[in-house]
Design a protein around this motif. Sequence first.
Motif, PDB file in Angstrom:
ATOM      1  N   GLY A  31       4.354 -60.016  43.224  1.00 49.08           N
ATOM      2  CA  GLY A  31       3.388 -59.941  42.125  1.00 49.08           C
ATOM      3  C   GLY A  31       4.150 -59.866  40.822  1.00 49.08           C
ATOM      4  O   GLY A  31       4.972 -60.716  40.539  1.00 49.08           O
ATOM      5  N   ALA A  32       3.933 -58.837  40.059  1.00 55.92           N
ATOM      6  CA  ALA A  32       4.770 -58.592  38.889  1.00 55.92           C
ATOM      7  C   ALA A  32       5.510 -57.278  39.073  1.00 55.92           C
ATOM      8  O   ALA A  32       5.762 -56.542  38.133  1.00 55.92           O
ATOM      9  CB  ALA A  32       3.942 -58.580  37.622  1.00 55.92           C
ATOM     10  N   GLY A  33       5.835 -56.980  40.344  1.00 58.84           N
ATOM     11  CA  GLY A  33       6.577 -55.776  40.649  1.00 58.84           C
ATOM     12  C   GLY A  33       5.657 -54.604  40.928  1.00 58.84           C
ATOM     13  O   GLY A  33       4.474 -54.759  41.211  1.00 58.84           O
TER      14      GLY A  33
ATOM     15  N   VAL B 232       4.896 -63.269  40.057  1.00 55.83           N
ATOM     16  CA  VAL B 232       6.220 -62.921  39.541  1.00 55.83           C
ATOM     17  C   VAL B 232       6.963 -64.140  39.016  1.00 55.83           C
ATOM     18  O   VAL B 232       7.876 -64.024  38.208  1.00 55.83           O
ATOM     19  CB  VAL B 232       7.049 -62.222  40.643  1.00 55.83           C
ATOM     20  N   ALA B 233       6.580 -65.343  39.450  1.00 56.05           N
ATOM     21  CA  ALA B 233       7.293 -66.563  39.102  1.00 56.05           C
ATOM     22  C   ALA B 233       6.811 -67.124  37.772  1.00 56.05           C
ATOM     23  O   ALA B 233       5.613 -67.113  37.472  1.00 56.05           O
ATOM     24  CB  ALA B 233       7.120 -67.607  40.205  1.00 56.05           C
TER      25      ALA B 233
ATOM     26  N   GLY C 279       3.635 -74.326  32.388  1.00 57.23           N
ATOM     27  CA  GLY C 279       2.393 -74.737  33.030  1.00 57.23           C
ATOM     28  C   GLY C 279       1.922 -73.815  34.136  1.00 57.23           C
ATOM     29  O   GLY C 279       0.912 -74.095  34.790  1.00 57.23           O
ATOM     30  N   LYS C 280       2.614 -72.711  34.351  1.00 59.62           N
ATOM     31  CA  LYS C 280       2.249 -71.780  35.418  1.00 59.62           C
ATOM     32  C   LYS C 280       0.856 -71.194  35.199  1.00 59.62           C
ATOM     33  O   LYS C 280       0.497 -70.769  34.097  1.00 59.62           O
ATOM     34  CB  LYS C 280       3.268 -70.642  35.453  1.00 59.62           C
ATOM     35  N   LEU C 281       0.052 -71.173  36.258  1.00 66.21           N
ATOM     36  CA  LEU C 281      -1.255 -70.524  36.246  1.00 66.21           C
ATOM     37  C   LEU C 281      -1.204 -69.334  37.194  1.00 66.21           C
ATOM     38  O   LEU C 281      -0.772 -69.475  38.338  1.00 66.21           O
ATOM     39  CB  LEU C 281      -2.353 -71.491  36.691  1.00 66.21           C
ATOM     40  N   LYS C 282      -1.634 -68.174  36.727  1.00 68.77           N
ATOM     41  CA  LYS C 282      -1.623 -66.985  37.580  1.00 68.77           C
ATOM     42  C   LYS C 282      -2.884 -66.954  38.422  1.00 68.77           C
ATOM     43  O   LYS C 282      -3.814 -66.188  38.191  1.00 68.77           O
ATOM     44  CB  LYS C 282      -1.486 -65.723  36.731  1.00 68.77           C
TER      45      LYS C 282
END
Length: 336
Positions: A119-121, A290-291, A295-298
């Motif tokens: 995730g984001a840690g 976490v990546a 263009g990244k979509l969460k």
Amino acid sequence: MPQHLETDVAIVGAGPTGLFAVFELGMLKLSSVLIDALAEVGGQCTALYPEKPIYDIPAHPAIEAGALITRLEEQIAPFATPRLLGRQVNGLSGQAGDFMLTTDQDDTIKAKAVVVAAGAGAFGPNRPPLDDLPAYEATGAVQYYVRRREDFRNKRVVIAGGGDSAVDWALALKDIARVSVVHRRPKFRAAPESAAQLDEAARRGEIEMVIPYQLHALQGSDGVLSAVVVATLDGETRALPADSLLPFFGLSMDLGPIAAWGMQQAMHHVTIDPATCQTSIPGIFAIGDVAAYPGKLKLILQGFSEAAVAAHAIFPIVHPGEALHFEYSTSKGVPG
């Protein structure tokens, strides 16, 4: 008791993306181990909002977060993947094809590749700066997530925040509770369709909109809440009768020991090559929230796609020089 395991891939993070990575790796006949600091799989879906409906999972017009995790567990059951839960990875050494991970419970995991699906840690709620807050947290009068919708039936609930969580839970609770939504401005950051539903519910009198206000104080005694005091920027205050306060101000994120592995980072996220999901360290991959890349979509569904990409990029590390003859699952089936 510490465990000492050897596997093809160590997956750090057992949320939905980490669980689906087990499946994608398993379909390529690659073994894996799941490691997570939480005591159960599912990440935020299990720990924060198991009854929250998710609407953008393919083939599911709506599915509760907890139910999604149950389905993912059913999907990976044939692979009998070991799980090291309630453990935090605190050490990493080696290189692609020969990594060694250690945990705070003295486990050791020997793996040829690593997938970070954390995730984001580690996460925790952003708490409002209110006096006597811990006393109300201890009794459950102030909560930062909803595990059981029924817990709020016939209660006076104040929801604070302007994002998706605040709007979604206002809509989910309006039929069983008296709901007031506190926000410092008329515009919400939630999905436009959800924000429109909130406006319509307010127009029908199903939800009270308390705008523009922000949290100011809590009234009650011995952890029993009686009212939430809100204030405008000009200092005008009013008390909202309340049994429960749900402040949705997002989560504070911390990558923890993962941040010290030396991977290139951007804004507390790990930078990857989207063509492979590999980080700046060969053999270490990152997928899900976490990546980071242009263009990244969460979205959970994008994390699922990244799990497939990473699995195919990992195959030549585990089987160097061996050609991958990929077949569709419709013809291949699930390996026994």
